[in-house]
Motif scaffolding. Structure first.
Motif, short mmCIF file in Angstrom:
data_model
loop_
_atom_site.label_atom_id
_atom_site.label_comp_id
_atom_site.label_asym_id
_atom_site.label_seq_id
_atom_site.Cartn_x
_atom_site.Cartn_y
_atom_site.Cartn_z
N ILE A 182 0.84 -1.19 0.00
CA ILE A 182 0.00 0.00 0.00
C ILE A 182 0.87 1.25 0.00
O ILE A 182 0.48 2.31 -0.49
CB ILE A 182 -0.96 0.01 1.21
N VAL A 183 2.10 1.11 0.55
CA VAL A 183 3.10 2.18 0.53
C VAL A 183 4.41 1.58 0.06
O VAL A 183 4.84 0.54 0.56
CB VAL A 183 3.27 2.83 1.92
N GLU A 184 5.06 2.24 -0.91
CA GLU A 184 6.36 1.77 -1.42
C GLU A 184 7.29 2.95 -1.53
O GLU A 184 6.95 3.98 -2.13
CB GLU A 184 6.20 1.09 -2.78
N ASP A 185 8.45 2.83 -0.90
CA ASP A 185 9.42 3.93 -0.85
C ASP A 185 8.79 5.21 -0.32
O ASP A 185 9.12 6.32 -0.75
CB ASP A 185 10.03 4.18 -2.23
N GLY A 186 7.86 5.05 0.61
CA GLY A 186 7.23 6.21 1.23
C GLY A 186 6.08 6.81 0.46
O GLY A 186 5.44 7.75 0.94
N GLU A 187 5.77 6.27 -0.73
CA GLU A 187 4.71 6.81 -1.57
C GLU A 187 3.49 5.90 -1.54
O GLU A 187 3.62 4.67 -1.68
CB GLU A 187 5.20 6.98 -3.01
N ILE A 188 2.32 6.49 -1.38
CA ILE A 188 1.09 5.71 -1.34
C ILE A 188 0.80 5.09 -2.70
O ILE A 188 1.07 5.70 -3.75
CB ILE A 188 -0.10 6.60 -0.90
N ASN A 189 0.31 3.89 -2.71
CA ASN A 189 -0.09 3.21 -3.94
C ASN A 189 -1.46 3.75 -4.34
O ASN A 189 -2.50 3.29 -3.87
CB ASN A 189 -0.14 1.70 -3.70
#
Length: 577
Positions: A163-170
């Motif tokens: 749902i979050v990757e590298d601090g960015e929301i999916n």
């Protein structure tokens, strides 16, 4: 990221206690943040959530006292997330979400978030895990309560997904979530609330790392687990060796009126317990099946009451307990069996049957079963003035069982969750409903030397058109007593209570000749119609003829027990006195 584990080091007693408390404090802070920042009443008011931290080896080491039925199940969720991505593939700013009942979840509404936490050397320090019951994720009935025959009818099923990757929301996944709910206004706020809770976990573990060092923090986790294991084993040694069996049942599965039976045998051998469910009924067509993660969690919290409840609550308790589940049974079903009632309906029966088995082993310590329910209902409703749509839930409590030292608690949430029912003021403020009645039910506690706690009668009047789905049980027979105590009062569901068109829609009708299904999906209510739920009482403890007569008189004065019951059961003629 590295997963190097430091060699074992000795920790002094004071540091051990500080760390033990700090792990629990970390989970407490997560819960405070989640509750204060969430958008859903079922989270911020009803406290239907749990938070925990786990070791690098994915063992629960610190938790809040929120929903016991969530906590052991969260272990399965975290493991499923790591099996999907691997520890090496998860960075510090990644968060994995899932709710799949057949891949680490329980029922679809319980959404679990897992985030790794790394130390300053990029070695794994632990995991933060947050779970919340989301009001609605689609399905055939409000809140997913369709009571159908296929898992797909209960809402959106999400496998482990970042749902979050590298601090960015999916954003794509966020869009899917918002598009598959009746209450999209809650979603983004709850997403951010769970992220904030996980950030709190990270902050607290990093604070401990700065003070004590990462190696000490990790070693403290292992030591706390060993400490709980040792205390649990010592408590089990005090239970006489032997085999202790009991049977209980759920009233129906929402498809047929047939009862669903649950058999358990506890095998106590020294400092270990085997919990064997051989003989339990097969999985059923309706939505009360219990996935493995949910069943394990129910077993653990049921036993925790009697295996040193003061010991730190963590995965060390699990080590001396072996659980055997028949494949394909309703406590270990296979996809696509529906499961929406697993946490509320099934878990409470698992706890009750284990307590009844323990009654033969430790009769002087056992507590009679509670009302063994959650009485979860969900309403989809229209506001007649604004045409706005709402979905809201409630969890009306019932009575706890009598104890060796006193009466059971009145109208208190079942052990499966330290949840709150929806406050009357909040319900009337947020939704087009009036709560007209909320009172104890006289004589609903099981008679006994120490009687069971009383159930509750509560009436809701809807101002706009509404559809109600509800799950309850103990409507055929009340919660059983122990040591010759009597059963508690029955649950019942009523439309238009006290009016000319009153109708019992769940439980026994007034004449006692006909029983209505107690799992209901999308029951329509016209504007002005009302819904009344009568919740169950707890079982009694001990022979009622041994009850203190002054306690009986006090119960009559307080309206807890009727004069008729005082005379017929306790041989106290209050009226003549």
């Amino acid at each position: 990221m590295s997963q190097k584990t430091n060699q074992k080091q000795n920790i002094d007693t004071v540091t051990f206690e500080v760390l033990r408390s700090a792990y629990e404090h970390t989970a407490d802070r997560m819960s405070t943040v989640l509750q204060r920042t969430s958008f859903s009443p079922i989270i911020y008011d009803m406290v239907d959530f749990s938070n925990a931290i786990f070791t690098p080896d994915v063992n629960l080491v610190g938790q809040t006292a929120n929903c016991p039925v969530h906590l052991a199940a969260m272990h399965f969720s975290a493991e499923a997330s790591l099996d999907e991505f691997g520890k090496d593939e998860l960075d510090a700013d990644d968060i994995v979400l899932l709710n799949d009942p057949y891949n680490g979840g329980t029922h679809i509404n319980d959404v679990t978030w897992t985030q790794p936490i790394y130390d300053e050397s990029d070695e794994l320090l632990g995991f933060g895990v947050s779970r919340g019951h989301w009001t609605d994720l689609g399905g055939g009935g409000p809140g997913g309560q369709s009571w159908g025959t296929h898992l797909a009818e209960e809402g959106l099923r999400i496998p482990p997904t970042k749902i979050v990757e590298d601090g960015e929301i999916n954003e794509a996944l966020l869009g899917v979530l918002k598009s598959n709910t009746r209450v999209p206004q809650y979603i983004e706020g709850d997403v951010q609330a769970h992220r904030a809770a996980l950030t709190a976990a990270k902050d607290e573990l990093h604070r401990l790392e700065r003070k004590y060092g990462a190696g000490t923090v990790r070693q403290g986790m292992h030591d706390v687990l060993d400490y709980t294991e040792e205390r649990t084993r010592e408590a089990i040694r005090k239970i006489p060796d032997g085999e202790y069996s009991a049977q209980d049942y759920g009233d129906c599965d929402g498809i047929t009126k047939d009862s669903i039976y649950l058999d358990v045998t506890l095998i106590v051998d020294g400092d270990e317990i085997t919990v064997d469910f051989e003989g339990t009924d097969d999985a059923v067509p309706g939505s009360v099946n219990s996935p493995k993660a949910n069943t394990y969690s129910a077993v653990y919290y049921a036993l925790k009451f009697f295996t040193d409840p003061e010991a730190p609550a963590n995965a060390g308790m699990y080590r001396p307990i072996d659980i055997e589940l028949p494949e394909g049974s309703w406590v270990n079903p296979n996809w696509p069996r529906p499961v929406i009632g697993c946490t509320t309906f099934a878990a409470s029966k698992i706890c009750a049957v284990i307590w009844q088995a323990l009654a033969d082993a430790i009769p002087d310590k056992i507590v009679a079963p509670t009302y063994s329910e959650c009485n979860w209902f969900t309403v989809q409703q229209e506001d007649p003035e604004t045409d706005a749509g709402y979905v809201w839930s409630d969890l009306p409590p019932g009575g706890w069982g009598g104890t060796p030292t006193g009466d059971g608690m009145e109208t208190t949430a079942d052990p499966l969750g330290n949840c709150m029912d929806l406050p009357v003021e909040r319900a009337e403020l947020l939704f087009p409903v009036t709560v007209e009645e909320r009172e104890f039910i006289t004589d609903s506690g099981g008679d006994g030397k120490h009687r069971g706690g009383l159930g509750l009668r509560e009436t809701f009047r809807f101002h706009g058109y509404a559809e109600l789905s509800v799950e309850t049980s103990r409507t055929k027979e009340g919660s059983p007593g122990v040591n010759d105590g009597h059963s508690g009062g029955l649950g019942r569901l009523i439309k238009n209570h006290g009016m000319d068109d009153e109708e019992v829609i769940g439980g026994w009708k007034k004449d006692g000749d006909e029983w209505e299904m107690c799992l209901i999906g999308s029951e329509p209510f016209q504007p002005g119609e009302s819904f009344t739920i009568e919740t169950q009482g707890g079982g009694g403890w001990g022979d009622p003829t041994n009850r203190d007569l002054d306690a009986v008189r006090e119960d009559v004065r307080n309206g807890m027990v009727s004069p008729e019951t005082a005379a017929d059961v306790y041989d106290v003629d209050v009226e003549s006195e």
